[in-house]
Scaffold this active site. Structure first.
Site, PDB file in Angstrom:
ATOM      1  CE  LYS A  24      -3.868   0.242   2.905  1.00 18.62           C
ATOM      2  NZ  LYS A  24      -5.028   0.603   2.145  1.00 18.62           N
ATOM      3  NE  ARG A  98      -6.815   3.964   4.795  1.00 16.16           N
ATOM      4  CZ  ARG A  98      -7.821   3.704   4.648  1.00 16.16           C
ATOM      5  NH1 ARG A  98      -8.372   2.537   4.679  1.00 16.16           N
ATOM      6  NH2 ARG A  98      -8.786   4.782   4.703  1.00 16.16           N
ATOM      7  N   GLY A 107      -7.830  -8.000   4.968  1.00 17.76           N
ATOM      8  CA  GLY A 107      -8.870  -7.978   6.150  1.00 17.76           C
ATOM      9  C   GLY A 107      -8.130  -8.651   7.527  1.00 17.76           C
ATOM     10  CG  MET A 109      -2.246  -7.409   9.669  1.00 16.88           C
ATOM     11  SD  MET A 109      -0.375  -7.228   9.051  1.00 16.88           S
ATOM     12  CE  MET A 109      -0.829  -6.560   7.512  1.00 16.88           C
ATOM     13  NE  ARG A 342      -4.854  -4.940  -4.018  1.00 13.90           N
ATOM     14  CZ  ARG A 342      -5.643  -5.258  -2.523  1.00 13.90           C
ATOM     15  NH1 ARG A 342      -5.034  -5.285  -1.620  1.00 13.90           N
ATOM     16  NH2 ARG A 342      -6.728  -5.727  -2.786  1.00 13.90           N
ATOM     17  CG  HIS A 458      -2.001 -47.527  -6.143  1.00 11.73           C
ATOM     18  ND1 HIS A 458      -3.121 -47.507  -6.619  1.00 11.73           N
ATOM     19  CD2 HIS A 458      -1.185 -47.865  -7.385  1.00 11.73           C
ATOM     20  CE1 HIS A 458      -3.295 -48.278  -7.737  1.00 11.73           C
ATOM     21  NE2 HIS A 458      -2.039 -48.405  -8.351  1.00 11.73           N
ATOM     22  CB  SER A 784      15.118 -41.594 -15.522  1.00 10.81           C
ATOM     23  OG  SER A 784      13.571 -40.775 -15.403  1.00 10.81           O
ATOM     24  CG  ASN A 788       7.302 -40.034  -7.206  1.00 12.39           C
ATOM     25  OD1 ASN A 788       7.167 -38.843  -7.112  1.00 12.39           O
ATOM     26  ND2 ASN A 788       6.720 -40.677  -8.232  1.00 12.39           N
ATOM     27  CB  CYS A 852      10.213 -40.069 -14.704  1.00 10.62           C
ATOM     28  SG  CYS A 852      10.957 -41.576 -13.812  1.00 10.62           S
ATOM     29  CE1 TYR A 872      13.113 -37.914 -19.354  1.00 11.14           C
ATOM     30  CE2 TYR A 872      15.099 -37.781 -20.417  1.00 11.14           C
ATOM     31  CZ  TYR A 872      14.017 -38.416 -19.772  1.00 11.14           C
ATOM     32  OH  TYR A 872      14.185 -39.771 -19.184  1.00 11.14           O
TER      33      TYR A 872
HETATM   34  C1  PEP Z   1       9.665 -42.687  -8.686  1.00 13.23           C
HETATM   35  O1  PEP Z   1      10.225 -43.190  -7.630  1.00 13.23           O
HETATM   36  O2  PEP Z   1      10.003 -41.127  -8.672  1.00 13.23           O
HETATM   37  C2  PEP Z   1       9.094 -43.184  -9.686  1.00 13.23           C
HETATM   38  C3  PEP Z   1       8.915 -42.483 -10.918  1.00 13.23           C
HETATM   39  O3  PEP Z   1       8.926 -44.438  -9.563  1.00 13.23           O
HETATM   40  P1  PEP Z   1       7.645 -44.745  -8.943  1.00 13.23           P
HETATM   41  O4  PEP Z   1       6.602 -43.670  -8.614  1.00 13.23           O
HETATM   42  O5  PEP Z   1       6.710 -45.748 -10.140  1.00 13.23           O
HETATM   43  O6  PEP Z   1       8.024 -45.684  -7.844  1.00 13.23           O
END
Ligand code: PEP
Ligand code: MG
Length: 895
Positions: A24, A98, A107, A109, A342, A458, A784, A788, A852, A872
């Site tokens: 502000k 203000r 809203g 403060m 703003r 899953h 790759s 996860n 991936c 990638y």
């Molecule tokens: C991962 O572990 O990032 C992966 C792509 O394999 P998944 O999710 O199938 O274990």
């Protein structure tokens, strides 16, 4: 060190000083310097707030040294500019105090208006304004705001007293209260303050001002402000600035008023101003909705001059900021004043449309247009949404695992899901949690609802992959799959066949059918020719982002349909084709055969039956991705996922025994299920370990891939297979599997008399692999990163459990502000990715490296992967456009 400056005149700042002056303050400064009609004032910096709060925290209290003097100095300048003194008995200067943080916290403060009024100056204001009523009304507003905000009196006491005065007068409108009525309200309010705080309302104007300033600082730390910051990911340590500004009055009578306006429609992005105006009112009244506002078009009939001035200023602001602005203004007796501007918040649709319109209007370049939209906004535009205006009954709230809006009959098992869908019904598959065997049901269903599991469970991963709406971990639901029903906390029961609606964008679950609308953006990506401004805007932004980006974008797809769709969405190949889903359904029996086989012959027989099926799978996928690379990952999940549940099978066998029956098959199977049972399946027999433990399995997959490629070449296709080995920790594991695969490829080459070009690479998803990436690269044609598993293994967090279990505590404590399964933990897991990349390329300078895991489609993570030089990212089909856009934005941001 020169003495700290705490206070800045509006004329001293500009719009780029939001860190110091708050949003502000910085914009008031900008407007002041543009020569717009801004009531004069000064800003006490965010630095001051931080210093003030540190004093309170240390227990020392008080305020920063020098602040009082600086305020005195700036107040004197303000008094001089206005030709009045704060709280003067005859002609009082009144000010507003203000809040204004770097990021807008609407809203959250505090604000105090009319500071400077007291028992004496109220008379001066009455005389000068020629309105006793106006003066009394202004005084009661000060008491109300000051009492609530600064003195922490329960604000309902004031509103109740005001209602009482209106009741006594027989009216519902504030406007019907005359000066004497309001004098009575003032007296009551002062008494409330005295009763509640044990002291009189402070009559000294400067004391009022100082207390109000401190109250604004303190309001940075209220519970609601903290909560808001956590939700919006605003850092805790910024503090707020305070703006002290000469009051202008929209409540002087019908020739006065207050309003809010946007230079374009913030909902649709349409050109043309948009806003609300309320006569004889202060800004607070407009937003509070006490009385009905009128549109800006109607304002032009009420006060043409102010309206024309406003249009002129809005035009100037938009050209100056080169963006859609939102504005607060006040008209005091026919004179327009600007109180705030703003760059305005907008919906995703408006963001895309405004960005492109502004390019066409010559206000911005295409580069900037791309930077003004985000992948998150694009993702929101791609999901069908529930019509929010419709009536809805909320049953529960779970995790927003895969966005979208799905309506259907609740079913509790895959068979029913498939059967009912086949007869043309929409269903929602409801489970406690899902496992790979539910895939058929998930494919068939419009949406998936689970009562357990997190965003990388899953159900969530698979649903996102398919673009299927999913709400997971709705823990208040008591799902009973046997009874085919779930109970809601308040006792209501939803049974099989009852219609429910799930919102994967918010995690909400509703009873009955909530109406939905299709996304035009998806229709556009699907190739439909649409005469639609939003679709055109998205197309132009995407084309520009594609032109700018370095990172390639592939998709995670396991079926020809998903592959084809991802290709339409712009995928440049498949980065992860998970093969486990190809072993379910009727093929499960073959996997069982493989596992229970007593000798090599049995194993070979089972594999021989699987081979043609696998070959067919790959042939179809190569066809869908003809000419583009397809990375096929060899079988990865723990074997027990293909076998019956241990408990259920034990019960089945025991019951059969009780009846005096012997089911040979079940008994044998049970022995093997017991043998393969693991306490920690995610750390057990899976990934490359399967290939080593069950000789022939990976060989069969390698042969199927090579034969499928040969088959495609025979019909003049251009297959580009890449074989990927999962969960490798040691280069020796990879060497063993690689030798087996190379032999298969060589054999097929020989048999068919052709030359195949099949790269063999590995996933890096274990910390050990990241550490030893230089060694592993010797036997890998590409890497790759499976982020996860890498996240799971690096943090020691079970990806199926932790999000639903204790993450909320982790968020509260600020251990992280987003799940590391959702957005890459750049310091830790990201550090491993960076190290693995460097080490891998030390061995092979041009090693092709991708990612991936789910992070491949997360905007923040995509920028990180781009910055560290990966080749990638690979993500689910529906995230492909998001990754394309963010990969482009990453490059443009660096420019
Ligand atoms: C991962 O572990 O990032 C992966 C792509 O394999 P998944 O999710 O199938 O274990
Ligand atoms: Mg993995």
């Amino acid at each position: 060190m020169p003495p700290m400056t705490w206070v800045y005149d509006f004329a001293e700042g500009n719009k780029d000083q939001k860190d110091l002056l708050g949003g502000k303050g910085a914009n008031l400064a900008e407007m002041t310097n543009l020569g717009l009609p801004v009531p004069p004032g000064f800003t006490i910096s965010t630095e001051t707030c931080r210093a003030y709060l540190a004093l309170q925290e240390s227990g020392e209290g008080g305020q920063p040294d020098g602040l009082a003097d600086e305020v005195t100095e700036h107040l004197a300048a303000l008094e001089e500019a206005m030709g009045k003194k704060l709280g003067d008995a005859d002609d009082p200067l009144l000010v507003s105090v203000r809040s204004g943080a770097k990021f807008s916290m609407p809203g959250m403060m505090e604000t105090v208006l009319n500071v400077g009024l007291n028992d004496t100056s109220v008379g001066g204001l009455a005389a000068r304004s020629d309105s006793d009523r106006f003066a009394q009304d202004s005084y009661r507003r000060l008491l109300q705001m000051f009492g609530g905000t600064v003195l922490h009196v329960d604000s309902e006491l004031f509103s109740d007293a005001l209602d009482e005065a209106k009741r006594a007068k027989g009216t519902e409108s504030d406007l019907d209260l005359d000066a004497d009525d309001l004098r009575g309200v003032v007296a009551t309010f002062k008494q409330i303050i005295k009763d509640q705080t044990g002291r009189d309302f402070p009559q000294d104007p400067r004391e009022q001002m100082d207390l109000a300033i401190h109250a604004v600082f303190d309001s940075w730390n209220t519970d609601r402000a903290r909560l808001y910051r956590r939700q919006e990911r605003i850092p805790e340590d910024l503090g707020t600035a305070v703006n002290v500004q000469a009051m202008v009055f929209g409540n002087f009578g019908m020739d006065s008023g207050s309003g809010v306006a946007f230079t374009r429609d913030p909902a649709s992005g349409n050109q043309g101003v948009y806003g609300d105006y309320l006569q004889n009112a202060q800004g607070e009244d407009v937003v509070a909705g006490i009385r009905n506002t009128v549109s800006l078009a109607d304002m032009s009939d009420i006060d043409r001059t102010s309206y024309d001035d406003l249009m002129d200023i809005m035009n100037r602001l938009e050209r100056h900021y080169r963006d859609m602005c939102d504005i607060e203004f006040t008209v005091e007796r026919g004179k327009l004043w600007m109180l705030q501007t703003r760059v305005g918040k907008r919906t995703p649709e408006a963001a895309f449309r405004i960005a492109v319109h502004m390019v066409d209007e010559g206000l911005i370049e295409m580069d900037e247009a791309v930077l003004r939209v985000t992948g998150d906004q694009l993702a929101q535009l791609m999901f069908p949404r529930f019509d929010e205006t419709s009536e809805r009954t909320l049953l529960a709230k779970g995790m927003n695992a895969s966005p979208g809006a799905a309506v259907g009959k609740a079913v509790f098992d895959s068979d029913t899901a498939v059967e009912w869908t086949a007869r043309g019904e929409d269903v929602i598959l409801v489970r406690k949690e899902t496992n790979p065997d539910d895939l058929r049901g998930m494919v068939a269903a419009r949406g998936i609802l689970t009562s357990r599991g997190g965003k990388t469970s899953h159900a969530a991963v698979v649903a996102r992959g398919m673009g299927r709406t999913c709400v997971c971990g709705a823990e208040s639901l008591d799902v009973d799959t046997r009874a085919r029903q779930f109970r809601v906390r308040d006792g209501e029961t939803i049974s099989e066949g009852d219609v429910i609606s799930i919102d994967g964008t918010t995690g909400e679950v509703f009873a009955g059918a909530v109406p939905v609308a299709d996304s035009v953006v998806v229709r556009h990506f699907e190739g439909e020719k649409l005469d639609d401004d939003l679709a055109h805007a998205v197309a132009r932004i995407m084309a520009h982002a594609d032109g700018a980006r370095r990172l390639r974008v592939r998709t995670n797809a396991d079926t020809p349909d998903d592959a084809a769709r991802a290709r339409r969405f712009g995928a440049q190949g498949i980065g992860l084709c998970r093969t486990e889903h190809m072993f379910l359904g009727e093929r499960r029996e073959l996997v069982e055969k493989l596992i229970v086989a007593e000798d090599d012959e049995g194993v070979e027989a089972a594999l021989a039956e699987l081979l043609p099926l696998q070959r067919q799978d790959f042939t179809e996928i190569f066809e869908a991705m003809d000419g583009l690379p397809v990375t096929i990952r060899l079988l990865d999940p723990p074997l027990h996922e293909f076998l019956p549940d241990l408990t259920e099978l034990s019960v089945e066998v025991a019951l059969a025994e009780e009846r005096g029956e012997v089911d040979e098959h079940a008994v044998t199977l049970l022995t093997h299920v017991r043998r393969l049972h693991e306490q920690n399946p995610m750390l057990g027999l899976r990934g490359v370990r399967l290939g080593i433990q069950i000789p022939g399995l990976f060989r069969m997959q390698g042969r199927a891939i090579a034969e499928a490629a040969a088959d495609r070449m025979a019909v003049h296709g251009a297959p580009r297979p890449e074989i990927m080995v999962p969960l490798v920790a040691s280069v020796r594991e990879l060497q063993i599997v690689r030798a087996e695969l190379e032999q298969q490829v060589a054999e097929v080459e020989e048999e068919r008399g052709i030359k195949l070009d099949i790269a063999i690479g590995t996933m890096i998803e274990l910390p050990r692999a990241a550490f030893l990436a230089n060694r592993i690269a010797k036997s890998a044609d590409f890497f790759s990163f499976g982020t996860n598993d890498l996240t799971q293994m690096a943090w020691g967090f079970s990806r199926d459990d932790v999000e639903a279990s204790f993450f909320s505590r982790y968020f509260e404590h600020g251990i992280f502000d987003v799940s590391p399964f959702e957005s890459l933990d750049q310091l830790g897991v990201g550090g491993m990715v960076e190290m693995g990349t460097k080490k891998g390329r030390k061995t092979k300078a041009d090693l092709k490296i991708g990612v991936c895991g789910e992070h491949g489609g997360d905007p923040r993570s995509v920028h990180f992967f781009d910055e560290i030089g990966l080749n990638y990212v690979s993500c689910s089909p529906f995230r492909v456009p998001v990754a394309r856009l963010e990969a482009g934005r990453s490059v443009l941001q660096r420019r």
